[in-house]
Design a protein around this motif. Structure first.
Motif, PDB file in Angstrom:
ATOM      1  N   LYS A  48      92.360  28.025  52.089  1.00  0.00           N
ATOM      2  CA  LYS A  48      91.135  28.848  52.077  1.00  0.00           C
ATOM      3  C   LYS A  48      90.101  28.231  51.130  1.00  0.00           C
ATOM      4  O   LYS A  48      88.908  28.136  51.455  1.00  0.00           O
ATOM      5  N   LEU A  49      90.549  27.797  49.978  1.00  0.00           N
ATOM      6  CA  LEU A  49      89.662  27.194  48.978  1.00  0.00           C
ATOM      7  C   LEU A  49      89.083  25.866  49.507  1.00  0.00           C
ATOM      8  O   LEU A  49      87.897  25.591  49.313  1.00  0.00           O
ATOM      9  N   SER A  50      89.892  25.085  50.179  1.00  0.00           N
ATOM     10  CA  SER A  50      89.415  23.824  50.762  1.00  0.00           C
ATOM     11  C   SER A  50      88.340  24.088  51.810  1.00  0.00           C
ATOM     12  O   SER A  50      87.336  23.368  51.878  1.00  0.00           O
ATOM     13  N   GLN A  51      88.541  25.112  52.622  1.00  0.00           N
ATOM     14  CA  GLN A  51      87.552  25.471  53.645  1.00  0.00           C
ATOM     15  C   GLN A  51      86.233  25.884  52.982  1.00  0.00           C
ATOM     16  O   GLN A  51      85.157  25.484  53.416  1.00  0.00           O
ATOM     17  N   THR A  52      86.330  26.675  51.917  1.00  0.00           N
ATOM     18  CA  THR A  52      85.131  27.099  51.200  1.00  0.00           C
ATOM     19  C   THR A  52      84.411  25.893  50.594  1.00  0.00           C
ATOM     20  O   THR A  52      83.187  25.799  50.646  1.00  0.00           O
ATOM     21  N   MET A  53      85.175  24.960  50.034  1.00  0.00           N
ATOM     22  CA  MET A  53      84.574  23.752  49.456  1.00  0.00           C
ATOM     23  C   MET A  53      83.886  22.927  50.537  1.00  0.00           C
ATOM     24  O   MET A  53      82.783  22.413  50.326  1.00  0.00           O
ATOM     25  N   PHE A  54      84.530  22.795  51.688  1.00  0.00           N
ATOM     26  CA  PHE A  54      83.940  22.041  52.787  1.00  0.00           C
ATOM     27  C   PHE A  54      82.635  22.689  53.240  1.00  0.00           C
ATOM     28  O   PHE A  54      81.627  22.004  53.452  1.00  0.00           O
ATOM     29  N   GLN A  55      82.641  24.006  53.375  1.00  0.00           N
ATOM     30  CA  GLN A  55      81.428  24.716  53.782  1.00  0.00           C
ATOM     31  C   GLN A  55      80.318  24.548  52.742  1.00  0.00           C
ATOM     32  O   GLN A  55      79.145  24.383  53.088  1.00  0.00           O
ATOM     33  N   THR A  56      80.702  24.589  51.476  1.00  0.00           N
ATOM     34  CA  THR A  56      79.724  24.413  50.397  1.00  0.00           C
ATOM     35  C   THR A  56      79.123  23.012  50.443  1.00  0.00           C
ATOM     36  O   THR A  56      77.898  22.851  50.355  1.00  0.00           O
ATOM     37  N   MET A  57      79.961  22.012  50.599  1.00  0.00           N
ATOM     38  CA  MET A  57      79.465  20.633  50.652  1.00  0.00           C
ATOM     39  C   MET A  57      78.560  20.437  51.866  1.00  0.00           C
ATOM     40  O   MET A  57      77.519  19.775  51.770  1.00  0.00           O
ATOM     41  N   THR A  58      78.940  21.015  52.999  1.00  0.00           N
ATOM     42  CA  THR A  58      78.107  20.913  54.200  1.00  0.00           C
ATOM     43  C   THR A  58      76.747  21.554  53.958  1.00  0.00           C
ATOM     44  O   THR A  58      75.713  20.981  54.292  1.00  0.00           O
ATOM     45  N   ALA A  59      76.772  22.749  53.359  1.00  0.00           N
ATOM     46  CA  ALA A  59      75.516  23.455  53.073  1.00  0.00           C
ATOM     47  C   ALA A  59      74.667  22.697  52.057  1.00  0.00           C
ATOM     48  O   ALA A  59      73.433  22.719  52.125  1.00  0.00           O
ATOM     49  N   MET A  60      75.319  21.996  51.119  1.00  0.00           N
ATOM     50  CA  MET A  60      74.578  21.240  50.108  1.00  0.00           C
ATOM     51  C   MET A  60      73.899  20.008  50.710  1.00  0.00           C
ATOM     52  O   MET A  60      72.765  19.683  50.353  1.00  0.00           O
ATOM     53  N   PHE A  61      74.584  19.318  51.605  1.00  0.00           N
ATOM     54  CA  PHE A  61      74.054  18.059  52.128  1.00  0.00           C
ATOM     55  C   PHE A  61      73.163  18.230  53.353  1.00  0.00           C
ATOM     56  O   PHE A  61      72.402  17.326  53.674  1.00  0.00           O
ATOM     57  N   GLU A  62      73.235  19.366  54.013  1.00  0.00           N
ATOM     58  CA  GLU A  62      72.424  19.570  55.220  1.00  0.00           C
ATOM     59  C   GLU A  62      70.921  19.429  54.958  1.00  0.00           C
ATOM     60  O   GLU A  62      70.239  18.679  55.659  1.00  0.00           O
ATOM     61  N   PRO A  63      70.348  20.107  53.942  1.00  0.00           N
ATOM     62  CA  PRO A  63      68.902  19.939  53.718  1.00  0.00           C
ATOM     63  C   PRO A  63      68.537  18.510  53.301  1.00  0.00           C
ATOM     64  O   PRO A  63      67.478  18.001  53.676  1.00  0.00           O
ATOM     65  N   LEU A  64      69.412  17.849  52.568  1.00  0.00           N
ATOM     66  CA  LEU A  64      69.142  16.468  52.151  1.00  0.00           C
ATOM     67  C   LEU A  64      69.175  15.534  53.356  1.00  0.00           C
ATOM     68  O   LEU A  64      68.339  14.630  53.472  1.00  0.00           O
ATOM     69  N   GLN A  65      70.119  15.776  54.251  1.00  0.00           N
ATOM     70  CA  GLN A  65      70.208  14.959  55.451  1.00  0.00           C
ATOM     71  C   GLN A  65      68.980  15.157  56.345  1.00  0.00           C
ATOM     72  O   GLN A  65      68.414  14.192  56.849  1.00  0.00           O
ATOM     73  N   LYS A  66      68.553  16.409  56.502  1.00  0.00           N
ATOM     74  CA  LYS A  66      67.358  16.693  57.301  1.00  0.00           C
ATOM     75  C   LYS A  66      66.138  15.986  56.708  1.00  0.00           C
ATOM     76  O   LYS A  66      65.322  15.417  57.430  1.00  0.00           O
ATOM     77  N   GLN A  67      66.015  16.024  55.393  1.00  0.00           N
ATOM     78  CA  GLN A  67      64.869  15.386  54.736  1.00  0.00           C
ATOM     79  C   GLN A  67      64.930  13.873  54.891  1.00  0.00           C
ATOM     80  O   GLN A  67      63.907  13.216  55.086  1.00  0.00           O
ATOM     81  N   ALA A  68      66.130  13.306  54.840  1.00  0.00           N
ATOM     82  CA  ALA A  68      66.267  11.855  55.023  1.00  0.00           C
ATOM     83  C   ALA A  68      65.850  11.454  56.433  1.00  0.00           C
ATOM     84  O   ALA A  68      65.172  10.430  56.630  1.00  0.00           O
ATOM     85  N   ILE A  69      66.213  12.258  57.414  1.00  0.00           N
ATOM     86  CA  ILE A  69      65.816  11.978  58.801  1.00  0.00           C
ATOM     87  C   ILE A  69      64.298  12.078  58.937  1.00  0.00           C
ATOM     88  O   ILE A  69      63.657  11.224  59.557  1.00  0.00           O
ATOM     89  N   THR A  70      63.724  13.117  58.339  1.00  0.00           N
ATOM     90  CA  THR A  70      62.273  13.288  58.375  1.00  0.00           C
ATOM     91  C   THR A  70      61.574  12.095  57.719  1.00  0.00           C
ATOM     92  O   THR A  70      60.587  11.573  58.240  1.00  0.00           O
ATOM     93  N   ALA A  71      62.096  11.658  56.585  1.00  0.00           N
ATOM     94  CA  ALA A  71      61.502  10.512  55.874  1.00  0.00           C
ATOM     95  C   ALA A  71      61.568   9.251  56.733  1.00  0.00           C
ATOM     96  O   ALA A  71      60.603   8.482  56.792  1.00  0.00           O
ATOM     97  N   ALA A  72      62.678   9.048  57.417  1.00  0.00           N
ATOM     98  CA  ALA A  72      62.810   7.872  58.276  1.00  0.00           C
ATOM     99  C   ALA A  72      61.818   7.935  59.436  1.00  0.00           C
ATOM    100  O   ALA A  72      61.208   6.919  59.798  1.00  0.00           O
ATOM    101  N   GLN A  73      61.632   9.121  60.003  1.00  0.00           N
ATOM    102  CA  GLN A  73      60.679   9.271  61.095  1.00  0.00           C
ATOM    103  C   GLN A  73      59.253   9.014  60.611  1.00  0.00           C
ATOM    104  O   GLN A  73      58.472   8.352  61.295  1.00  0.00           O
TER     105      GLN A  73
END
Length: 165
Positions: free
Chosen positions: A133-158
């Motif tokens: 359960k804790l691993s799943q929560t950590m995975f969800q947290t990491m996904t939520a943390m990197f999603e906005p950064l990934q979107k911004q990186a894609i926008t910057a590349a475009q």
């Protein structure tokens, strides 16, 4: 006849003053054209610079927004993880206390060993489920943390690709 010839020669060959005036006018015309071209190029360069400043400003704003969103996701995830760990610790303490009391009431060594084995087995199974359960929560947290950064990186590349055009 010599007067006629002289008039024709004068009309074909311009006087030095007329020649100088024509050359001066030509130089002024060329200078004006050059200055107009320089002014046009300067204006175009300024417009491009302003456009670039606008893009950089938007990129910076997007970067800051992405970092803030990522930080909020990290804080929320860490809060959730801390709460899960606290709840698990409390439950483990309660189960251990109850098991200790039960084992203290055991009358024989085989009964104590059986109670201890059951407790260990139950705790192991509970711990595996909790870590999952804790691993799943950590995975969800990491996904939520990197999603906005990934979107911004894609926008910057475009935007970078658009700026090249």
């Amino acid at each position: 006849m010599s007067n006629t010839t002289k008039k024709t020669a004068d009309s074909v060959t311009p006087s030095p003053a007329a020649l100088m005036t024509a050359q001066t006018e030509q130089a002024i015309t060329m200078a004006k054209a050059s200055f107009e071209q320089i002014a046009t190029k300067s204006r175009e360069a300024m417009e491009q610079s302003m456009k670039t400043v606008g893009v950089v400003t938007e990129m910076t704003r997007g970067n800051v927004d992405a970092l803030l969103e990522s930080s909020r996701a990290a804080a929320g995830g860490m809060q959730t993880i801390a709460q899960e760990v606290a709840d698990y610790s409390k439950q483990t303490f309660e189960r251990t206390t109850t098991a200790g009391r039960t084992m203290a009431l055991a009358r024989t060594a085989p009964e104590l060993i059986q109670l201890q084995s059951e407790f260990a087995r139950t705790e192991f199974t509970t711990a595996i489920a909790e870590y999952s359960k804790l691993s799943q929560t950590m995975f969800q947290t990491m996904t939520a943390m990197f999603e906005p950064l990934q979107k911004q990186a894609i926008t910057a590349a475009q935007i970078k690709d658009l700026m090249k055009e």
